[in-house]
Design an enzyme around this catalytic site. Sequence first.
Site, short mmCIF file in Angstrom:
data_model
loop_
_atom_site.label_atom_id
_atom_site.label_comp_id
_atom_site.label_asym_id
_atom_site.label_seq_id
_atom_site.Cartn_x
_atom_site.Cartn_y
_atom_site.Cartn_z
CE LYS A 165 -4.14 -1.83 -0.03
NZ LYS A 165 -4.88 -1.76 -1.34
CG ASP A 193 -3.69 -0.75 -4.50
OD1 ASP A 193 -4.03 0.24 -5.41
OD2 ASP A 193 -4.42 -1.49 -3.79
CD GLU A 218 -3.86 -2.85 -7.58
OE1 GLU A 218 -5.16 -3.18 -7.50
OE2 GLU A 218 -3.20 -3.56 -7.25
CG ASP A 241 -9.40 -2.13 -7.45
OD1 ASP A 241 -10.56 -2.06 -7.66
OD2 ASP A 241 -8.62 -2.23 -6.36
CE LYS A 265 -11.22 -4.32 -4.45
NZ LYS A 265 -10.08 -4.19 -5.40
#
Length: 368
Positions: A165, A193, A218, A241, A265
């Site tokens: 992260k 990400d 990401e 995403d 998702k």
Amino acid sequence: MQIKSIKAYSLMQPFVGGRYNMSKGRGADGFDAILVSITSDTGVTGWGEMAPLGNFYSAAFAAGARAGVPEIAPHLLGRDPRGLAQINRLMDSVFNGHPYIKAAFDMACCDLTARAAEVPLVTMLGGRESDMADLYKVVTHGSVDAMVDLARRIVGEGFHRLQVKVGGKVHDDIERVTAVAAAVPKGTVIFCDANGGWTAYQARQFADATRAIDYTMEQPCLAIDDCLSVRRSLDKPMVLDESVTSLEQMLEIHRKGAADGLTLKISRLGGVTKTRQIRDVAVDLGFMITVEDTGGAEVDTAAMAHLSLSTPEERRMHAIAFHEWVTVRTARNAPPVVGSRMGVPDGPGLGIDVDPDLLGKPFLELSH
């Protein structure tokens, strides 16, 4: 076949490892899940689950799901659960937007349909492409030392894929990722990400300072155009995403050439049926694919596993085992995890044997 009864449960699922931290001080202590059971007049029951990651991650929140479920459920009674396209059109007609509320209903109908046909859901989703999917684990946002320690512990458990992260102060994130990359074995797959936490300027700063590190970027920024501007100066793969909210958005990403891969998702897209549709088109367009969700336990993880393993292996990035994140159980079994890989449970449908006694009293009960 008709839908005879619907029940809905609300269940807090605390995280095993304590608070889950992202950039900008955002975090959650667990998943606040909704589980839905749909039973047909033939006595077959299907299960669905959705769980937002707090109120900050997606345009979804648990209180909204609890309020929305009673608005949609009555319209499904008497309908054929096997007519998945019709069920989805109906939900979109009677309740505008809010795909996350519809996701558990669609998942339950998919589970019921496959159970009634006595086949695993993966068969209905295109067929099993392999027996197991590679798993990744998350290195949550924190101090350099904490992130290095966590990365080493994950690798020590046999995992070879890390999602690190970032998305905070750029120079601090440069230090974090540099330290993590140096602490894990060469060949460890790293995704950085940002969860849309940077401006394009900040993302380019990060990319320029980390050129020597092998990773996939990401979702550096929230807007597709900002991500595209970063990708034009990036010498690494880009995965989006949060930008993938519909078939139309996926096609826009492809048209603009804004990404190499997509994370789909289930609850963000409105359920298994729509996720499968977007997945299939994206695969044909050449994207690399990860299928997961915003949260959940055994039921939702099983749906992710079935979608992952019906994705062509050469187009699949990895998966995640959310049921291992939480301290509560909702079923007597779970998707099988062997080392750093996950399969689908044996049996028809999702293959999950939900135990209603573990869920408490339903907040909604309807019958036809």
